[in-house]
Design a protein around this motif. Structure first.
Motif, PDB file in Angstrom:
ATOM      1  N   ARG A   1       0.855  -1.188   0.000  1.00 53.66           N
ATOM      2  CA  ARG A   1       0.000   0.000   0.000  1.00 53.66           C
ATOM      3  C   ARG A   1       0.895   1.244   0.000  1.00 53.66           C
ATOM      4  N   PRO A   2       0.598   2.219  -0.840  1.00 54.68           N
ATOM      5  CA  PRO A   2       1.454   3.407  -0.934  1.00 54.68           C
ATOM      6  C   PRO A   2       1.693   4.106   0.405  1.00 54.68           C
ATOM      7  N   GLU A   3       0.683   4.154   1.270  1.00 56.77           N
ATOM      8  CA  GLU A   3       0.841   4.872   2.539  1.00 56.77           C
ATOM      9  C   GLU A   3       1.810   4.183   3.501  1.00 56.77           C
ATOM     10  N   THR A   4       2.192   2.928   3.227  1.00 56.99           N
ATOM     11  CA  THR A   4       3.127   2.224   4.102  1.00 56.99           C
ATOM     12  C   THR A   4       4.554   2.224   3.541  1.00 56.99           C
TER      13      THR A   4
ATOM     14  N   ARG B   1       8.266   3.274   2.435  1.00 59.49           N
ATOM     15  CA  ARG B   1       9.415   4.093   2.843  1.00 59.49           C
ATOM     16  C   ARG B   1      10.567   3.724   1.911  1.00 59.49           C
TER      17      ARG B   1
ATOM     18  N   GLU C   1      12.093   0.107  -2.042  1.00 54.08           N
ATOM     19  CA  GLU C   1      10.849   0.524  -1.416  1.00 54.08           C
ATOM     20  C   GLU C   1      10.496  -0.505  -0.337  1.00 54.08           C
TER      21      GLU C   1
ATOM     22  N   PHE D   1       7.631  -1.583   2.282  1.00 58.17           N
ATOM     23  CA  PHE D   1       6.250  -1.430   2.695  1.00 58.17           C
ATOM     24  C   PHE D   1       6.206  -1.931   4.132  1.00 58.17           C
TER      25      PHE D   1
END
Length: 169
Positions: free
Chosen positions: A28-31, A33, A41, A43
């Protein structure tokens, strides 16, 4: 009189719909870093394994699920009172998830979800669920589970099965 089987509706697996039973493990994009100098990336914290009991530990396994034939009857549910359990597909194949709400220590009417090949699930500790339901072909899953002393499996068999018809992949 024997109760008649009931057909279950297959729903898409979403974090909101699955929340009473556990976590959906997906990128999920909001998780996200960025780590490793911006080359990776991450998550982050998509699920938290939960184990209890003296000598308990979190372990990682691979389960190889044989595909089920449809229509498929859900005649039982199981739960793990001492630990959560997660399933993440390794072959990128969709699979089915069946869970039940707890009704006074027994599973209620099951709910069926179609998980995409990029979604895993983490069942909360003590959540009624059906064993792995691979679809279409043999499929491997990464399982994060509890190991250690104590009785960590309860099974319940329904008086009448629930039926899952052929999922639309």
């Amino acid at each position: 009189m024997t109760p008649l089987p009931q057909n279950l509706i297959i729903r898409s697996l979403t974090a909101e719909a699955f929340a009473p039973f556990g976590d959906v493990i997906e990128a999920r994009p909001e998780t996200m870093r960025l780590i490793n100098g911006g080359t990776t990336e991450r998550f982050h914290a998509l699920a938290t394994p939960d184990v209890v009991g003296d000598g308990a530990r979190v372990i990682i396994n691979i389960f190889r699920g044989q595909p089920r034939s449809f229509p498929y009857e859900i005649g039982m549910m199981e739960r793990h009172p001492l630990g959560s359990q997660s399933f993440s597909p390794l072959n990128g194949r969709p699979y089915l998830v069946a869970v039940s709400p707890d009704e006074s220590g027994k599973p209620g009417k099951p709910q069926a979800f179609l998980a995409r090949g990029d979604q895993g699930v983490n069942y909360h500790r003590n959540t009624w669920h059906h064993p792995l339901i691979a679809v279409g072909e043999v499929s491997d899953f990464l399982i994060v589970d509890r190991d250690g002393p104590g009785h960590n499996l309860e099974e319940f068999f329904f008086d009448a099965p629930f039926t899952i018809l052929e999922p639309s992949l």
